[in-house]
Design an enzyme around this catalytic site. Structure first.
Site, PDB file in Angstrom:
ATOM      1  N   GLN A  10       0.801  -1.230  -0.044  1.00  0.00           N
ATOM      2  CA  GLN A  10      -0.081  -0.096  -0.195  1.00  0.00           C
ATOM      3  C   GLN A  10       0.814   1.273   0.003  1.00  0.00           C
ATOM      4  O   GLN A  10       1.902   1.340   0.641  1.00  0.00           O
ATOM      5  CB  GLN A  10      -0.778   0.027   1.231  1.00  0.00           C
ATOM      6  CG  GLN A  10      -2.008   0.964   1.199  1.00  0.00           C
ATOM      7  CD  GLN A  10      -3.201   0.470   2.111  1.00  0.00           C
ATOM      8  OE1 GLN A  10      -3.198  -0.830   2.526  1.00  0.00           O
ATOM      9  NE2 GLN A  10      -4.095   1.333   2.657  1.00  0.00           N
ATOM     10  N   LEU A  90       0.822  -6.104   1.774  1.00  0.00           N
ATOM     11  CA  LEU A  90       0.131  -6.451   1.016  1.00  0.00           C
ATOM     12  C   LEU A  90       0.799  -7.382  -0.326  1.00  0.00           C
ATOM     13  O   LEU A  90       0.095  -8.295  -0.860  1.00  0.00           O
ATOM     14  CB  LEU A  90      -0.738  -5.343   0.337  1.00  0.00           C
ATOM     15  CG  LEU A  90      -1.300  -5.635  -1.049  1.00  0.00           C
ATOM     16  CD1 LEU A  90      -2.498  -6.453  -0.974  1.00  0.00           C
ATOM     17  CD2 LEU A  90      -1.917  -4.264  -1.691  1.00  0.00           C
ATOM     18  N   ARG A 114      -9.041  -8.961   3.249  1.00  0.00           N
ATOM     19  CA  ARG A 114      -8.002  -8.393   3.998  1.00  0.00           C
ATOM     20  C   ARG A 114      -8.139  -6.714   4.172  1.00  0.00           C
ATOM     21  O   ARG A 114      -8.260  -6.136   5.459  1.00  0.00           O
ATOM     22  CB  ARG A 114      -6.835  -8.574   3.478  1.00  0.00           C
ATOM     23  CG  ARG A 114      -5.504  -7.960   4.125  1.00  0.00           C
ATOM     24  CD  ARG A 114      -4.249  -8.403   3.554  1.00  0.00           C
ATOM     25  NE  ARG A 114      -3.096  -8.209   4.194  1.00  0.00           N
ATOM     26  CZ  ARG A 114      -2.359  -6.957   4.158  1.00  0.00           C
ATOM     27  NH1 ARG A 114      -2.899  -6.045   3.436  1.00  0.00           N
ATOM     28  NH2 ARG A 114      -1.397  -6.746   4.609  1.00  0.00           N
ATOM     29  N   GLN A 245       0.936 -12.141  10.044  1.00  0.00           N
ATOM     30  CA  GLN A 245       1.398 -10.840   9.194  1.00  0.00           C
ATOM     31  C   GLN A 245       0.666  -9.691   9.582  1.00  0.00           C
ATOM     32  O   GLN A 245       1.186  -8.465   9.844  1.00  0.00           O
ATOM     33  CB  GLN A 245       1.363 -11.160   7.755  1.00  0.00           C
ATOM     34  CG  GLN A 245       2.083  -9.754   6.920  1.00  0.00           C
ATOM     35  CD  GLN A 245       1.362  -9.596   5.535  1.00  0.00           C
ATOM     36  OE1 GLN A 245       0.014  -9.211   5.941  1.00  0.00           O
ATOM     37  NE2 GLN A 245       2.044  -9.761   4.546  1.00  0.00           N
TER      38      GLN A 245
END
Length: 296
Positions: A10, A90, A114, A245
């Site tokens: 991101q 991501l 997510r 994560q």
């Protein structure tokens, strides 16, 4: 020649991303249209012609970066021959799909879940992040541990650049102490929440069931995962690391160091922007880096 393919997270998005792929490659166009169907809205309209504000929404940003990266990797065809892969946050999902561990459809659905789970978690537990420049990682970790509020080391981006994450009060208090301890800068980031911190626990719980259910195959090469910067090909371990994560740190510095130690001779960034190439160069100035391109 061992080539490491790396996938951005991101923040790499920009208006117009992926349009050249859509216009010039029939296979890519078909995948973008399939993504529009899966998501239930025309994400391509936002990617190609939307505003920066539209593109900054987490539910748009994450699938958009994933699509740009994965569709570009698929369009490379025979020239996509990774010896190893890794992704930043991501980008780990993009890496898994590109390396054949996850199907395109399953990967996109997971990324959409997510993004929505993270959006909800930020609304339930408001938080923020800050980039700390010019201090040793261990000093940042020690000072964060002293703060009474929630604040942790979240992104080990490169030597001398570590992002912290937590409650607004926790991050503010840590920034003050870190500057006093000699940090060159403590920059609050324009993000919606405390990503990769304990405040993402609700998102982790929500995503866990979806990850456990999805079919993960053995990838075509090792994937170096954010959670511990180690190489994996075993599906059960890959799933465990993906789940961890969301509340764990992105150990990017360590990931690059491990890939170099394992023989990586060049790094190719697949997706929008060139942020990761810059971070790799901060670890090793001599290593060749480039952006994946259909015209190369």
């Amino acid at each position: 020649m061992k080539t490491a393919y790396i996938f951005p997270g991101q923040g790499a998005q920009f208006v117009g991303m992926g349009k050249d792929l859509y216009d010039s490659n029939e296979g890519a166009k078909a995948l973008f249209e399939r993504a529009n169907e899966i998501l239930g809205f025309r994400i391509t309209d936002i990617m190609f012609d939307g505003t920066e504000e539209d593109l900054k929404q987490t539910k748009v940003t994450q699938p958009a970066i994933f699509l740009h990266s994965v569709i570009l990797a698929k369009a490379l065809g025979e020239s996509f021959k990774p010896s190893m892969v890794a992704g930043h946050s991501l980008g780990e999902f993009s890496a898994l799909v590109s390396a054949g561990a996850l199907s395109f459809e399953d990967g996109l659905k997971l990324v959409a879940k997510r993004a929505n789970a993270m959006q909800k978690a930020t609304e339930q537990e408001p938080g923020t992040m800050a980039a700390i420049l010019g201090l040793a990682d261990v000093v940042v970790e020690e000072i964060c541990a002293e703060i009474q509020e929630v604040v942790v080391a979240a992104n080990y981006n490169c030597p001398g650049q570590l992002v912290i994450s937590g409650s607004v009060a926790g991050v503010d208090a840590a920034c003050e102490k870190l500057l006093a301890a000699g940090a060159k800068r403590a920059l609050k980031l324009n993000v919606g929440g405390a990503f990769h911190s304990p405040l993402m626990e609700a998102a982790k719980q929500e995503l866990q069931a979806a990850i456990l259910e999805v079919d993960i195959q053995i990838p075509i090469c090792p994937i170096y995962q954010n959670y511990d910067a180690c190489a994996y090909q075993e599906p059960v371990a890959i799933k465990e690391n993906l789940i961890a994560q969301l509340t764990g740190a992105v150990r990017w510095t360590q990931t690059v160091q491990t890939m170099l130690a394992d023989g990586a001779e060049s790094f190719v960034e697949v997706g929008p922007g060139a942020v990761l190439q810059g971070l790799v160069k901060k670890v090793d100035r001599q290593i060749p880096t480039s952006s994946a391109s259909l015209t190369a």
